[in-house]
Design a protein around this motif. Structure first.
Motif, mmCIF file in Angstrom:
data_model
loop_
_atom_site.group_PDB
_atom_site.id
_atom_site.type_symbol
_atom_site.label_atom_id
_atom_site.label_comp_id
_atom_site.label_asym_id
_atom_site.label_seq_id
_atom_site.Cartn_x
_atom_site.Cartn_y
_atom_site.Cartn_z
ATOM 1 N N LEU A 61 0.833 -1.206 0.000
ATOM 2 C CA LEU A 61 0.000 0.000 0.000
ATOM 3 C C LEU A 61 0.867 1.255 0.000
ATOM 4 C CD1 LEU A 61 -2.583 1.684 0.331
ATOM 5 C CD2 LEU A 61 -2.534 1.137 2.779
ATOM 6 N N TRP A 62 1.871 1.295 0.864
ATOM 7 C CA TRP A 62 2.760 2.459 0.888
ATOM 8 C C TRP A 62 3.364 2.716 -0.483
ATOM 9 C CZ3 TRP A 62 6.090 0.977 5.778
ATOM 10 C CH2 TRP A 62 5.320 1.176 6.931
ATOM 11 N N ARG A 63 3.896 1.683 -1.079
ATOM 12 C CA ARG A 63 4.547 1.850 -2.384
ATOM 13 C C ARG A 63 3.556 2.329 -3.438
ATOM 14 N NH1 ARG A 63 8.047 -3.764 -1.826
ATOM 15 N NH2 ARG A 63 9.981 -2.835 -0.974
ATOM 16 N N ALA A 64 2.327 1.821 -3.373
ATOM 17 C CA ALA A 64 1.305 2.260 -4.321
ATOM 18 C C ALA A 64 0.973 3.736 -4.128
ATOM 19 C CB ALA A 64 0.041 1.398 -4.159
ATOM 20 N N LEU A 65 0.842 4.165 -2.878
ATOM 21 C CA LEU A 65 0.546 5.569 -2.603
ATOM 22 C C LEU A 65 1.673 6.469 -3.092
ATOM 23 C CD1 LEU A 65 -0.920 5.252 1.007
ATOM 24 C CD2 LEU A 65 -2.182 5.761 -1.085
ATOM 25 N N TRP A 66 2.920 6.051 -2.855
ATOM 26 C CA TRP A 66 4.061 6.856 -3.287
ATOM 27 C C TRP A 66 4.160 6.953 -4.807
ATOM 28 C CZ3 TRP A 66 7.520 3.747 0.582
ATOM 29 C CH2 TRP A 66 7.275 4.217 1.882
ATOM 30 N N GLN A 67 3.546 5.994 -5.504
ATOM 31 C CA GLN A 67 3.512 6.022 -6.961
ATOM 32 C C GLN A 67 2.279 6.738 -7.507
ATOM 33 O OE1 GLN A 67 5.966 4.875 -9.092
ATOM 34 N NE2 GLN A 67 7.144 4.661 -7.210
ATOM 35 N N GLY A 68 1.425 7.248 -6.602
ATOM 36 C CA GLY A 68 0.284 8.036 -7.050
ATOM 37 C C GLY A 68 -1.040 7.311 -7.104
ATOM 38 N N ALA A 69 -1.158 6.121 -6.523
ATOM 39 C CA ALA A 69 -2.421 5.385 -6.556
ATOM 40 C C ALA A 69 -3.527 6.175 -5.848
ATOM 41 C CB ALA A 69 -2.253 4.019 -5.891
ATOM 42 N N ASP A 70 -4.739 6.140 -6.416
ATOM 43 C CA ASP A 70 -5.874 6.809 -5.778
ATOM 44 C C ASP A 70 -6.882 5.824 -5.199
ATOM 45 O OD1 ASP A 70 -7.012 5.788 -8.052
ATOM 46 O OD2 ASP A 70 -7.547 7.722 -8.926
ATOM 47 N N SER A 71 -6.552 4.525 -5.259
ATOM 48 C CA SER A 71 -7.392 3.518 -4.627
ATOM 49 C C SER A 71 -6.526 2.296 -4.322
ATOM 50 C CB SER A 71 -8.567 3.125 -5.523
ATOM 51 O OG SER A 71 -8.103 2.493 -6.703
ATOM 52 N N PHE A 72 -7.010 1.485 -3.385
ATOM 53 C CA PHE A 72 -6.281 0.264 -3.021
ATOM 54 C C PHE A 72 -7.273 -0.714 -2.431
ATOM 55 C CE2 PHE A 72 -3.847 -2.577 -0.346
ATOM 56 C CZ PHE A 72 -2.699 -2.807 -1.081
ATOM 57 N N HIS A 73 -7.213 -1.963 -2.904
ATOM 58 C CA HIS A 73 -8.135 -2.983 -2.400
ATOM 59 C C HIS A 73 -7.345 -4.263 -2.152
ATOM 60 C CE1 HIS A 73 -11.561 -0.418 -3.256
ATOM 61 N NE2 HIS A 73 -10.995 -0.148 -4.423
ATOM 62 N N GLY A 74 -7.134 -4.574 -0.883
ATOM 63 C CA GLY A 74 -6.417 -5.777 -0.501
ATOM 64 C C GLY A 74 -7.236 -6.582 0.479
ATOM 65 N N GLU A 75 -6.584 -7.505 1.146
ATOM 66 C CA GLU A 75 -7.279 -8.329 2.126
ATOM 67 C C GLU A 75 -7.614 -7.546 3.392
ATOM 68 O OE1 GLU A 75 -6.444 -12.296 4.916
ATOM 69 O OE2 GLU A 75 -5.060 -11.807 3.289
ATOM 70 N N PHE A 76 -6.748 -6.614 3.764
ATOM 71 C CA PHE A 76 -6.891 -5.893 5.036
ATOM 72 C C PHE A 76 -7.237 -4.420 4.850
ATOM 73 C CE2 PHE A 76 -3.636 -9.203 5.344
ATOM 74 C CZ PHE A 76 -4.187 -10.028 6.316
ATOM 75 N N HIS A 77 -6.833 -3.845 3.734
ATOM 76 C CA HIS A 77 -7.005 -2.409 3.516
ATOM 77 C C HIS A 77 -7.822 -2.182 2.248
ATOM 78 C CE1 HIS A 77 -4.018 -1.987 6.627
ATOM 79 N NE2 HIS A 77 -3.092 -2.551 5.897
ATOM 80 N N HIS A 78 -8.852 -1.350 2.383
ATOM 81 C CA HIS A 78 -9.716 -1.017 1.245
ATOM 82 C C HIS A 78 -9.929 0.495 1.240
ATOM 83 C CE1 HIS A 78 -10.759 -5.298 0.756
ATOM 84 N NE2 HIS A 78 -10.768 -5.324 2.079
ATOM 85 N N PHE A 79 -9.432 1.145 0.217
ATOM 86 C CA PHE A 79 -9.564 2.592 0.115
ATOM 87 C C PHE A 79 -9.954 2.962 -1.311
ATOM 88 C CE2 PHE A 79 -6.223 1.904 3.361
ATOM 89 C CZ PHE A 79 -6.818 2.519 4.452
ATOM 90 N N THR A 80 -10.909 3.871 -1.434
ATOM 91 C CA THR A 80 -11.246 4.452 -2.733
ATOM 92 C C THR A 80 -11.163 5.968 -2.604
ATOM 93 O OG1 THR A 80 -13.596 4.449 -2.160
ATOM 94 C CG2 THR A 80 -12.742 2.529 -3.373
ATOM 95 N N ASP A 81 -10.953 6.604 -3.736
ATOM 96 C CA ASP A 81 -10.871 8.076 -3.774
ATOM 97 C C ASP A 81 -9.845 8.600 -2.769
ATOM 98 O OD1 ASP A 81 -12.922 8.181 -5.709
ATOM 99 O OD2 ASP A 81 -14.437 8.074 -4.129
ATOM 100 N N ILE A 82 -8.653 8.018 -2.791
ATOM 101 C CA ILE A 82 -7.575 8.485 -1.911
ATOM 102 C C ILE A 82 -7.069 9.833 -2.425
ATOM 103 C CG2 ILE A 82 -5.284 7.959 -0.997
ATOM 104 C CD1 ILE A 82 -5.859 5.011 -1.490
ATOM 105 N N PRO A 83 -7.000 10.852 -1.573
ATOM 106 C CA PRO A 83 -6.460 12.147 -2.024
ATOM 107 C C PRO A 83 -5.014 11.989 -2.480
ATOM 108 C CG PRO A 83 -7.535 12.340 0.114
ATOM 109 C CD PRO A 83 -7.401 10.874 -0.167
ATOM 110 N N PRO A 84 -4.525 12.922 -3.287
ATOM 111 C CA PRO A 84 -3.126 12.836 -3.730
ATOM 112 C C PRO A 84 -2.179 12.745 -2.539
ATOM 113 C CG PRO A 84 -4.294 14.513 -4.972
ATOM 114 C CD PRO A 84 -5.219 14.075 -3.887
ATOM 115 N N ALA A 85 -1.304 11.753 -2.577
ATOM 116 C CA ALA A 85 -0.378 11.523 -1.468
ATOM 117 C C ALA A 85 0.909 12.314 -1.685
ATOM 118 C CB ALA A 85 -0.058 10.036 -1.351
ATOM 119 N N LEU A 86 1.555 12.650 -0.581
ATOM 120 C CA LEU A 86 2.863 13.285 -0.658
ATOM 121 C C LEU A 86 3.853 12.308 -1.273
ATOM 122 C CD1 LEU A 86 4.585 15.792 0.210
ATOM 123 C CD2 LEU A 86 5.113 14.520 2.300
ATOM 124 N N ARG A 87 4.587 12.746 -2.276
ATOM 125 C CA ARG A 87 5.576 11.875 -2.906
ATOM 126 C C ARG A 87 6.896 11.974 -2.151
ATOM 127 N NH1 ARG A 87 4.245 10.365 -8.202
ATOM 128 N NH2 ARG A 87 1.968 10.429 -8.377
#
Length: 319
Positions: free
Chosen positions: A134-160
């Protein structure tokens, strides 16, 4: 070849009148003496300065040393907030952050933390791997993430972070599954095996797992976490390390040595033993100095720094 030092951020390593702000002075001195990395621990088992807070203080106070965690416990923090904090540290240190992470251990050094964090103990290793993904995805600009433990949609732009790929992430642990996960997913390995031969065996397993995952073996930095105490009198060094083990873990040195790498003795004896790990494949030594007050830690820092030329020359001879 890198040689670092763990800063004594826990109150068990301070005397009554020690000023914790001296940790900044210790860090600067270690960098000046030739240590190439400064690490901090992460725990709730005893009072200590919070790991990321300590690294934030070190970022502007140091210049070249890698700033590391040994090891960070991600389950103690909300994952998106942690990603922001880590990216901030990487920016403030101009790309000098390295993260060793772990999932905790059975017994009082691990499981109680999960209760305090309100995170299930079950499947903790899978949760750790997913958090890192998840961290690596956010650092690459992901705006959503769906895994076994973490589910996020419409994630605001993350600090790179400073580096586009983010800071290197190492794994602590030496079980067969940890070796496989290190070779498959992580950028480094930070174990503390008491026997250098076990280090060689573990590193071989990591290289096999990396190759099977389509990675090159040198994609994984082989590091070592090792407790060190140097004295002209080997018996005095041993007694001081025993005091440290009892104060830090509540167990005698004889028990700690069964589960962690501990090296005590004269400068020559410590150099010889550490070089056995270098021969075994370690390329980044993170030394934890067995001292129970800050002046003694400074003395041990200077004694350990004097070993650096011998460790580097041994590495050079090994090719």
């Amino acid at each position: 070849m890198d040689i670092g030092v763990l800063l004594p951020t826990g109150t068990a390593q301070w005397a009554k009148d020690d000023d914790p702000r001296e940790l900044i002075t210790l860090a600067r001195a270690a960098e000046h003496l030739g240590f190439t990395s400064l690490f901090v621990n992460d725990s709730l088992i005893s009072p200590r300065i919070e790991a990321l807070t300590m690294l934030a203080a070190l970022a502007p106070a140091t210049e070249t040393a890698t700033l590391g965690t040994g090891a960070l416990l991600p389950f103690l923090r909300r994952p998106i907030q942690a990603a922001q904090s880590l990216a901030s540290l990487d920016l403030l240190s101009a790309g000098r952050l390295t993260l060793a992470v772990g999932a905790g251990y059975p017994g009082r050094f691990g499981r109680p933390f999960y209760d305090l964090s309100e995170v299930p103990w079950a499947r903790r290793f899978a949760r750790l791997d997913e958090t890192v993904t998840l961290w690596r995805a956010l650092w690459q600009g992901a705006d959503s993430f769906h895994g076994e433990f973490h589910h996020f949609t419409d994630i605001p732009p993350a600090l790179r972070p400073y580096r586009p790929e983010g800071p290197p992430i190492w794994l602590g642990g030496a079980t067969p599954t940890a070796l496989t996960r290190t070779g498959r997913l992580y950028d480094g390995w930070l174990p503390y095996p008491p026997d250098p031969a076990d280090y060689t065996t573990g590193l071989h397993g990591i290289h096999q797992a990396a190759t099977a995952a389509g990675r090159t073996p040198d994609a994984v930095t082989p590091a070592l976490f090792v407790t060190v105490r140097i004295d002209e009198d080997p018996e005095h060094a041993h007694r001081a390390a025993d005091d440290y083990a009892r104060a830090t873990y509540g167990m005698p040195l004889a028990e700690l040595e069964k589960i962690q790498a501990v090296v005590t003795g004269t400068a020559e004896q410590v150099t010889e033993r550490l070089n056995q790990y270098v021969t075994a494949g370690a390329r980044h030594l993170v030394t934890r100095l067995a001292a129970l007050d800050l002046p003694t830690h400074r003395d041990q820092t200077e004694r350990t720094a004097a070993l650096i030329p011998g460790l580097l020359s041994h590495h050079a001879l090994r090719g």
